[in-house]
Design an enzyme around this catalytic site. Structure first.
Site, mmCIF file in Angstrom:
data_model
loop_
_atom_site.group_PDB
_atom_site.id
_atom_site.type_symbol
_atom_site.label_atom_id
_atom_site.label_comp_id
_atom_site.label_asym_id
_atom_site.label_seq_id
_atom_site.Cartn_x
_atom_site.Cartn_y
_atom_site.Cartn_z
ATOM 1 N N ASP A 187 6.700 -2.109 -0.002
ATOM 2 C CA ASP A 187 5.514 -2.253 0.715
ATOM 3 C C ASP A 187 4.302 -2.148 -0.219
ATOM 4 O O ASP A 187 4.130 -1.147 -0.867
ATOM 5 C CB ASP A 187 5.310 -1.680 2.128
ATOM 6 C CG ASP A 187 3.754 -2.123 2.666
ATOM 7 O OD1 ASP A 187 3.707 -3.108 3.060
ATOM 8 O OD2 ASP A 187 2.895 -1.204 2.721
ATOM 9 N N TYR A 219 -4.737 -1.488 -3.278
ATOM 10 C CA TYR A 219 -4.164 -0.186 -3.746
ATOM 11 C C TYR A 219 -4.448 -0.190 -5.206
ATOM 12 O O TYR A 219 -3.743 -0.849 -6.078
ATOM 13 C CB TYR A 219 -2.651 -0.155 -3.515
ATOM 14 C CG TYR A 219 -2.241 -0.001 -2.271
ATOM 15 C CD1 TYR A 219 -3.209 0.460 -1.024
ATOM 16 C CD2 TYR A 219 -0.832 -0.304 -1.850
ATOM 17 C CE1 TYR A 219 -2.630 0.580 0.311
ATOM 18 C CE2 TYR A 219 -0.400 -0.057 -0.419
ATOM 19 C CZ TYR A 219 -1.378 0.152 0.611
ATOM 20 O OH TYR A 219 -0.804 0.498 1.853
ATOM 21 N N LYS A 258 -0.385 -7.381 1.568
ATOM 22 C CA LYS A 258 -1.191 -7.555 2.566
ATOM 23 C C LYS A 258 -2.533 -8.443 2.309
ATOM 24 O O LYS A 258 -2.653 -8.662 1.198
ATOM 25 C CB LYS A 258 -2.140 -6.276 3.007
ATOM 26 C CG LYS A 258 -0.865 -5.131 3.400
ATOM 27 C CD LYS A 258 -1.244 -3.896 3.624
ATOM 28 C CE LYS A 258 -0.152 -2.893 3.762
ATOM 29 N NZ LYS A 258 0.674 -2.659 2.574
#
Length: 336
Positions: free
Chosen positions: A46, A51, A77
């Protein structure tokens, strides 16, 4: 298709640390950690654009480039678009503050519109070096639940990201979509919608040994009733449960440290590792499909796998309940 049918196991790998969360991580350490996860049988990864402003996706893509694409499940995401231009001001990450100050210098656009959802997916595919995604989460639409701003974000996501991802799922481009948040409210609101309907959600920090009461009251019963699965993010509560100093991305307050000390004392009494307690607790709920702890060292992966398989005596769980350290409503692992 349910999350449990899509995900290849109960333990995934959360890649926030690959984005240089809290500190700069050498490439060789990042690579060794991902390789250790692969060698230990982890096949669910994931990640997210935010990030490290794309750094985690870039690193993960490079490190999985020699693996068969059909051999693993990949989720990322939407809600943040990594731009080519450099950031000239302190990035606004809400409560996550300067969490990724050691990441890429790129500016990140916060947007959940249809156009920027597709733009975000295109950027992720490029950074990950892949032609497809398995699961896509709508990221961080409730950082501030005490004002109207999050409701505006939710409405933008409902009319934008939700519909785009629902269409992509229906077309078979992705297998599933849902919300990736650290608050229960937006998930509850989404489950109340007639359409579009998510397949699951990634809930970070809100179903852990340290914080699970609110999720148990409304969210998880509703999710179970609707057959919607949960991936548990941050099962170690930003690290404070396993020797770290952070809780909720910040320095852990005294009351949290005190609670952790009580859990550790009971774990020591029963010869149980706190990692085992933390992982097995979150996975005991019938809605839980997987947990995705992060790691920056290969040894942590082996610890996670061992924790998942450790035998935890029923007496430990009953002592936790008796000490009011876990809710009496929380499901316990089989045999407890």
């Amino acid at each position: 298709m349910s999350l449990k049918e899509i995900l290849p196991g109960r333990l995934g790998f959360g890649t926030a640390p690959l984005g240089n969360m809290f500190r700069a991580i050498p490439d060789e350490d990042a690579r060794a950690t991902v390789e250790a996860a692969w060698d230990q049988g982890v096949r669910f990864f994931d990640t997210a654009p935010v990030y490290g402003a794309g750094l985690a996706e870039e690193r993960l893509g490079q490190m999985l480039s020699d693996k068969p694409r059909d051999a693993y499940v990949l989720s990322t995401k939407v809600g943040r678009v990594v731009l080519d231009e450099p950031e000239t001001e302190a990035p606004d990450l809400g409560e996550k503050g300067s969490l990724f100050e050691h990441g890429n210098p790129n500016k990140v656009l916060h947007s959940w519109t249809a156009e920027n959802t597709e733009r975000s997916i295109e950027g992720s595919l490029k950074r990950l070096g892949t032609d497809r995604l398995d699961v896509v989460w709508v990221h961080d639409i409730a950082q501030d639940i005490y004002g109207d701003a999050w409701l505006q974000k939710f409405e933008e996501a409902r009319t934008g990201a939700f519909r785009v991802l629902s269409r992509l799922r229906d077309e078979g481009v992705i297998k599933a979509w849902g919300l990736g948040v650290n608050r229960t409210e937006p998930i509850e609101l989404t489950l109340d919608l007639d359409e579009p309907q998510p397949d699951g959600f990634l809930l970070a920090g809100r179903y852990t040994l340290l914080d699970h009461g609110h999720a148990l009251q409304r969210l998880l019963p509703k999710a179970e009733e609707q057959g919607v699965g949960m991936v548990v993010g941050g099962p170690y509560s930003s690290g404070v449960l396993v020797g770290g100093a952070h809780f909720e991305y910040q320095q852990a307050p005294a009351e949290i440290v005190e609670r952790v000390d009580k859990i550790k004392a009971l774990a020591e009494k029963h010869g149980v590792s706190v990692k085992a307690a933390a992982l097995q607790f979150v996975l005991a709920h019938p809605v839980s499909a997987a947990a995705v702890p992060g790691a920056t060292r290969p040894s942590r992966i082996a610890e996670d796998v061992a924790a998942l398989n450790e035998v935890v005596p029923a007496e430990f769980w009953h002592d936790l309940r008796a000490a009011h350290l876990i809710s009496p409503a929380a499901p316990l692992p089989a045999g407890a």
